[in-house]
Design an enzyme around this catalytic site. Structure first.
Site, short mmCIF file in Angstrom:
data_model
loop_
_atom_site.label_atom_id
_atom_site.label_comp_id
_atom_site.label_asym_id
_atom_site.label_seq_id
_atom_site.Cartn_x
_atom_site.Cartn_y
_atom_site.Cartn_z
N ASP A 192 0.84 -1.21 0.00
CA ASP A 192 0.00 0.00 0.00
C ASP A 192 0.87 1.26 0.00
O ASP A 192 0.55 2.25 -0.65
CB ASP A 192 -0.92 -0.01 1.23
CG ASP A 192 -1.79 -1.26 1.26
OD1 ASP A 192 -2.29 -1.65 0.19
OD2 ASP A 192 -1.95 -1.85 2.34
N HIS A 209 -5.46 -3.65 5.44
CA HIS A 209 -5.05 -3.94 4.06
C HIS A 209 -6.21 -4.54 3.27
O HIS A 209 -6.21 -5.72 2.95
CB HIS A 209 -3.84 -4.89 4.05
CG HIS A 209 -3.45 -5.28 2.65
ND1 HIS A 209 -2.93 -4.37 1.74
CD2 HIS A 209 -3.56 -6.44 1.97
CE1 HIS A 209 -2.73 -4.97 0.58
NE2 HIS A 209 -3.11 -6.24 0.69
P1 NAD Z 1 -0.01 -18.44 -5.35
O1 NAD Z 1 -1.20 -19.33 -5.46
O2 NAD Z 1 0.73 -18.11 -6.60
O3 NAD Z 1 1.04 -19.03 -4.34
C1 NAD Z 1 0.67 -19.49 -3.07
C2 NAD Z 1 1.59 -20.62 -2.70
O4 NAD Z 1 1.22 -21.07 -1.40
C3 NAD Z 1 1.50 -21.84 -3.63
O5 NAD Z 1 2.78 -22.20 -4.10
C4 NAD Z 1 0.91 -22.93 -2.74
O6 NAD Z 1 1.37 -24.23 -3.06
C5 NAD Z 1 1.41 -22.47 -1.38
N1 NAD Z 1 0.68 -23.08 -0.26
C6 NAD Z 1 -0.62 -23.39 -0.17
N2 NAD Z 1 -0.88 -23.97 1.02
C7 NAD Z 1 0.30 -24.03 1.68
C8 NAD Z 1 0.69 -24.52 2.94
N3 NAD Z 1 -0.20 -25.07 3.79
N4 NAD Z 1 1.99 -24.43 3.30
C9 NAD Z 1 2.90 -23.87 2.47
N5 NAD Z 1 2.57 -23.38 1.25
C10 NAD Z 1 1.30 -23.47 0.85
O7 NAD Z 1 -0.51 -17.08 -4.64
P2 NAD Z 1 0.25 -15.68 -4.56
O8 NAD Z 1 -0.13 -14.85 -5.71
O9 NAD Z 1 1.68 -15.93 -4.28
O10 NAD Z 1 -0.47 -15.05 -3.27
C11 NAD Z 1 -0.31 -15.61 -2.00
C12 NAD Z 1 -1.11 -14.86 -0.96
O11 NAD Z 1 -0.60 -13.52 -0.80
C13 NAD Z 1 -2.59 -14.68 -1.31
O12 NAD Z 1 -3.37 -14.92 -0.16
C14 NAD Z 1 -2.70 -13.23 -1.73
O13 NAD Z 1 -3.98 -12.71 -1.55
C15 NAD Z 1 -1.70 -12.60 -0.79
N6 NAD Z 1 -1.22 -11.27 -1.17
C16 NAD Z 1 -1.03 -10.36 -0.18
C17 NAD Z 1 -0.55 -9.10 -0.48
C18 NAD Z 1 -0.33 -8.09 0.62
O14 NAD Z 1 -0.17 -6.91 0.33
N7 NAD Z 1 -0.26 -8.48 1.87
C19 NAD Z 1 -0.28 -8.75 -1.80
C20 NAD Z 1 -0.46 -9.70 -2.80
C21 NAD Z 1 -0.94 -10.97 -2.47
C1 LMR Z 2 -2.93 -6.53 -3.17
O1 LMR Z 2 -3.18 -5.50 -2.54
O2 LMR Z 2 -2.49 -6.50 -4.34
C2 LMR Z 2 -3.11 -7.87 -2.52
O3 LMR Z 2 -3.75 -7.74 -1.28
C3 LMR Z 2 -3.75 -8.88 -3.41
C4 LMR Z 2 -5.19 -8.61 -3.72
O4 LMR Z 2 -5.99 -9.52 -3.53
O5 LMR Z 2 -5.51 -7.52 -4.18
#
Ligand code: NAD
Ligand code: LMR
Length: 331
Positions: A151, A184
């Site tokens: 953010d 967030h």
């Molecule tokens: P993705 O599906 O590409 O990757 C997630 C990974 O987690 C996969 O490799 C999967 O195998 C693994 N996984 C699932 N269960 C698991 C477990 N029990 N133990 C270990 N690994 C496990 O998803 P992504 O795009 O990398 O996003 C991941 C998360 O981050 C999502 O929840 C997304 O919403 C979040 N996110 C948060 C922010 C933020 O600002 N905080 C920003 C972007 C994404």
């Molecule tokens: C973001 O802000 O990009 C992450 O929280 C992923 C989402 O779901 O938007």
């Protein structure tokens, strides 16, 4: 030098974040944990000519124990991402359990580690993490962080884009500092544009549009990826930026101030912010030191009336998200 763990290391965020951590001079040992493909990602990264070992672990053969033992920092991007039409709260059903189980591993195998939760919905997964750590008797609020850095990164980038072309204000995103507080997701995200450094002059329409873009920046990526996930590369950058700031403080004594979603009653200066906002968890700028949060550096006394209105809306949404996380893992 510390051992760093990425849990969810084979995913869209996990892979580039692991790459950045492989380049980090403070990481002596990188442990990549995932339910799939982590040994492959680790082997790939292990060919990079920086010091520090890289190993991949799967759940079988006590993989979590091996990955987490001895860790100084655990970054958690494990869990499913959004598709168009979904809210972050729609991810709760699956991601709540994933985060709970990973934090149980932290509590058992590396209870002193810094814990950085990226998995959404952050407003709820961080309270879950706190509950699990508390239950295990190892909750140190100064070391638990919900990562809201994306953010802040968006606020910098989008603000620069608005003032770009105005010679007096300049348009270099790296030169802007914009605090973002609250939570967030959508309108729980409160950018404090009135406190931007250097100061920016915005019309009312510009301020509203910019605020909305920062609050809903995640949706922009989800829509553009059209079913293939949410922000991964910008998130890896943001997650690394926060992890690096923390490791700079812990390993090189270089403190800095970064916003993060923290448990207010457990961090120095947090109680005063709790009195103002009424929630236990809140994203607020914190000064980072060798033991995590040194103190809260609250900008709330200086915010504009427009931002006070945003904050009121944010708190309402945040309260429910936090309660949902607490209820998921009641003690
Ligand atoms: P993705 O599906 O590409 O990757 C997630 C990974 O987690 C996969 O490799 C999967 O195998 C693994 N996984 C699932 N269960 C698991 C477990 N029990 N133990 C270990 N690994 C496990 O998803 P992504 O795009 O990398 O996003 C991941 C998360 O981050 C999502 O929840 C997304 O919403 C979040 N996110 C948060 C922010 C933020 O600002 N905080 C920003 C972007 C994404
Ligand atoms: C973001 O802000 O990009 C992450 O929280 C992923 C989402 O779901 O938007």
């Amino acid at each position: 030098m510390v051992k760093a763990v990425v849990a969810g290391a084979a995913g869209g965020i996990g892979q580039p974040l692991s790459l950045l951590l492989k380049l980090c001079p403070h990481v002596s040992d990188l442990a990549l944990y995932d339910v799939v493909n982590s040994p492959g990602v680790a082997t790939d990264l292990s060919h990079i000519c920086t010091t520090g070992a890289v190993n991949g672990y799967l759940p079988d053969d006590n993989g979590m124990q091996k990955a987490f033992t001895g860790a100084g920092i655990v970054v958690i991007p494990a869990g499913i991402p959004r598709k168009p039409g979904m809210t972050r709260d729609d991810l709760f059903k699956i991601n709540a359990g994933i985060v709970r189980d990973l934090i149980k591993g932290v509590a058992s195998y590396c209870p002193d580690a810094f814990v950085l939760v990226i998995s959404n919905p952050v407003n709820s997964t961080v309270p879950i993490a706190a509950q699990v750590l508390r239950e295990a008797g190892v909750f140190n609020p100064r070391k638990l962080f919900g990562v809201t850095t994306l953010d802040v990164v968006r606020a910098q980038t989008f603000t620069a884009a608005v003032v770009d072309g105005d010679a007096k204000q300049g348009g270099n995103p790296e030169s802007f500092k914009v605090p973002v507080v609250g939570g967030h997701s959508g309108d729980t995200i409160v950018p404090l544009l009135s406190l931007a450094e250097p100061a920016v002059t915005l019309t009312d329409a510009q301020r509203e549009a910019l605020t909305h873009r920062i609050q809903f920046g995640g949706d922009e990526v989800v829509q553009a990826k059209n079913g293939a996930g949410s922000a991964t590369l910008s998130m890896a950058y943001a997650g690394y930026r926060f992890a690096h700031a923390l490791l700079e403080a812990a390993c090189a004594g270089k403190t800095s101030v970064e916003p993060s979603f923290v448990y207010l009653p457990g961090v120095p200066g947090g109680e005063q912010v709790k009195d103002q906002v009424g929630t236990d968890f809140f994203a607020i700028p914190v000064q980072l030191g060798p033991n995590g949060v040194e103190k809260v550096v609250s900008p709330l006394d200086k915010i504009s009336n427009y931002e006070k209105g945003l904050l009121e809306t944010a708190i309402k949404g945040l309260q429910g998200n936090i309660e949902k996380g607490i209820a998921f893992h009641k003690l």
